[in-house]
Design an enzyme around this catalytic site. Structure first.
Site, mmCIF file in Angstrom:
data_model
loop_
_atom_site.group_PDB
_atom_site.id
_atom_site.type_symbol
_atom_site.label_atom_id
_atom_site.label_comp_id
_atom_site.label_asym_id
_atom_site.label_seq_id
_atom_site.Cartn_x
_atom_site.Cartn_y
_atom_site.Cartn_z
ATOM 1 N N GLU A 1 49.098 -1.087 -54.053
ATOM 2 C CA GLU A 1 49.022 -0.831 -52.268
ATOM 3 C C GLU A 1 49.294 -1.483 -51.276
ATOM 4 O O GLU A 1 48.090 -1.476 -50.238
ATOM 5 C CB GLU A 1 47.959 0.677 -52.425
ATOM 6 C CG GLU A 1 48.240 2.021 -53.333
ATOM 7 C CD GLU A 1 47.552 2.666 -52.862
ATOM 8 O OE1 GLU A 1 46.910 2.472 -51.253
ATOM 9 O OE2 GLU A 1 48.014 4.149 -53.375
ATOM 10 N N GLU B 1 48.614 6.072 -59.823
ATOM 11 C CA GLU B 1 48.071 7.291 -59.805
ATOM 12 C C GLU B 1 48.603 8.164 -58.997
ATOM 13 O O GLU B 1 49.098 8.187 -58.874
ATOM 14 C CB GLU B 1 47.367 6.340 -58.866
ATOM 15 C CG GLU B 1 46.186 5.270 -58.501
ATOM 16 C CD GLU B 1 45.173 4.518 -57.533
ATOM 17 O OE1 GLU B 1 45.050 5.045 -56.435
ATOM 18 O OE2 GLU B 1 45.560 2.788 -57.246
HETATM 19 C C1 BG6 Z 1 44.530 4.937 -53.615
HETATM 20 C C2 BG6 Z 1 43.202 3.715 -54.073
HETATM 21 O O1 BG6 Z 1 45.073 4.856 -52.551
HETATM 22 O O2 BG6 Z 1 43.817 6.210 -53.375
HETATM 23 C C3 BG6 Z 1 42.185 3.999 -54.515
HETATM 24 O O3 BG6 Z 1 44.192 3.258 -54.835
HETATM 25 C C4 BG6 Z 1 41.637 4.750 -54.223
HETATM 26 O O4 BG6 Z 1 41.619 3.045 -54.996
HETATM 27 C C5 BG6 Z 1 42.536 6.172 -53.890
HETATM 28 O O5 BG6 Z 1 40.209 5.184 -54.946
HETATM 29 C C6 BG6 Z 1 41.533 7.402 -53.841
HETATM 30 O O6 BG6 Z 1 41.716 7.881 -52.045
HETATM 31 P P1 BG6 Z 1 40.085 7.584 -51.445
HETATM 32 O O7 BG6 Z 1 40.307 6.918 -50.113
HETATM 33 O O8 BG6 Z 1 40.235 9.050 -51.177
HETATM 34 O O9 BG6 Z 1 39.253 7.377 -52.423
#
Ligand code: BG6
Length: 465
Positions: free
Chosen positions: A170, A368
């Site tokens: 990202e 993800e």
């Molecule tokens: C993604 C990232 O954007 O979202 C992760 O690659 C991150 O590193 C995940 O942990 C979840 O977002 P957050 O801010 O709730 O941890």
């Protein structure tokens, strides 16, 4: 009773999860790790981090990786992604290689591969060695070449075990959060710096692709992008324009150069108009043109809903993407209240169709997708967290992914964020994302209901509902 539908995925479809080094490894005295931007920020402003939990307290993968790899098996993983911490491997980003880190990563990678799990290794997950940040970070071209050396070092040191790589996770996020907001260092509003940082990151990614192909022609390398589709509020020309420009900034700024080898002309024009187009040499543009990725990683959490601005920008308004559009808070949207993110499953179908129609149907993986929930303890029954909401979240997205694949999308796997509750930047452990619960006091690991469900999903290569 209504009949159930069987959602079976193509043979060989991969099931697993993603994590990152900075969010899982933690820091142990004497491990030779040097400071990253996150370590330095926490030292300086611990109160910015939820409950003041900092990056040294992440989920102790450094000490528990053997047990965690067994848990990957127990939750049905056939694929797993983590990242190398640059600041752990190379002192201050450009110094000596840390032999303890080499031994650690080799053991981890080998143990995963030996279990028959496909391993994907990311080189950069928001974590810059702080020594480089102090010299201007990604604004300084020195960082691009330091990153290239780091990438080559990784290919050399681990290329006999790892054959699938990611250049960046990202990359738009540190640009937005660090140069158009203050959720990452350096936390400034500076559009010119933002454009330069984005360009340098893209150049670094293309140089890593080049290095990978040169040194290991049989390896495959990708970039992971959060390909959030932009949905306009209405069909009006103004709202449609807003959505088009939002996508230029949010997705096409890395998607086009990474997959097509060129920047979208409209984005270049906008940056020129504001006099913030980074200086690029012909040689650099040729590197970007000739070194596109082999496949894509796609992170998808939420759609981007936009509308035309309600007022004209004032003379002295600093340039941010919102100069051109406003976020649209759609009435009645489904939302994960803990994270504040909209849940819109169809986004994943739209991503698949966009890649099919406009990006040569490049191969991709969901790298993800997931649901962070606060206070999961209240869902515990007989010692196990009954996270049916997570199972529903995953299944709802898989229905759309299945539909996309049936319509010709070239998606080869689904990876959840994440296998075990992990530390999440400024949110630290506020929202839990794991298939496995982590007890922060004892570091005990317990599989949640979703973890058992995920194993069945993987074993059956699909699910019924
Ligand atoms: C993604 C990232 O954007 O979202 C992760 O690659 C991150 O590193 C995940 O942990 C979840 O977002 P957050 O801010 O709730 O941890």
């Amino acid at each position: 009773m209504s009949e159930k539908t069987l959602y079976r995925f193509p043979e060989g479809f991969l099931w697993g999860s993603s994590t990152s080094g900075p969010q899982s490894e933690g820091i142990v005295a004497g491990d030779g790790k040097t400071k990253s931007n996150w370590d330095a920020w926490y030292e300086r402003e611990p109160e910015r981090f939820f409950d003041q939990v900092g990056p040294e307290n992440t989920s102790t993968f450094y000490q528990h990786f053997r047990e965690d790899i067994q848990l990957l098996k127990e939750t049905g993983h056939t694929v797993f992604r983590t990242s190398i911490q640059w600041s752990r491997l190379i002192a201050d980003g450009t110094g000596a290689v840390n032999e303890q880190a080499v031994a650690f990563y080799r053991q981890v990678f080998k143990s995963i591969v030996d279990e028959g799990i496909k391993l994907i290794v990311n080189l950069y997950h928001f974590d810059l060695p702080y020594a480089l940040q102090e010299r201007g970070g990604w604004e300084n071209k020195e960082t691009v070449y330091a990153y290239e050396r780091y990438a080559r070092t990784c290919f050399d040191l681990f290329g006999d075990i790892v054959d699938t790589w990611i250049t960046f996770n990202e990359p738009i996020v540190p640009v937005e959060c660090g140069y158009l907001g203050d959720f990452h260092l350096p936390g400034v509003i500076d559009a010119k710096a933002a454009a330069l940082v984005a360009y340098h990151t893209q150049l670094a990614s293309s140089l890593a692709v080049k290095a990978c192909h040169e040194t290991h022609p049989d390896h495959r390398i990708c970039i992971v992008l959060n390909l959030t589709p932009a949905y306009p509020r209405s069909d009006s020309k103004e709202d449609q324009d807003a959505a088009r420009i939002a996508e230029l900034f949010q997705t096409k700024s890395f998607l086009d150069p990474s997959v097509l080898g060129v920047y979208p002309p409209e984005l270049v024009d906008i940056l020129k108009k504001h006099d913030i187009l980074p200086l690029a040499t012909q040689e650099e543009l040729t590197i970007i043109k000739e070194n596109t990725v082999d496949f894509l990683g796609v992170n998808y959490y939420q759609p981007l809903r936009v509308q035309a601005r309600s007022s004209q920008p004032s003379e002295d308004e600093p340039l941010t993407p919102h100069y051109y559009y406003e976020p649209y808070d759609m009435p009645g949207k489904k939302i994960n209240p803990h994270r504040g993110w909209e849940i819109y499953e169809k986004g994943i179908y739209d991503i698949g169709m966009n890649l099919k129609e406009h990006y040569g149907n490049i191969e991709w993986l969901v790298t993800e997708n997931g649901m962070g929930v606060e206070g999961e303890d209240k869902f515990r029954e007989k010692g196990v967290i009954q996270d049916d909401y997570r199972i529903d979240f995953i299944a709802d997205h898989l229905v759309e992914l299945h539909k996309a694949i049936e319509a010709g999308a070239n998606c080869k796997g689904y990876m959840l964020w994440t296998f075990i509750d992990c530390w999440s930047w400024l949110n630290a452990y506020k929202n839990r994302y794991g298939l496995i619960e982590l007890d922060l006091d004892t570091q005990e690991r317990t599989i949640k209901k979703s973890g058992h469900w995920f194993k069945e999903l993987s074993q059956n290569n699909g699910f019924e509902r």
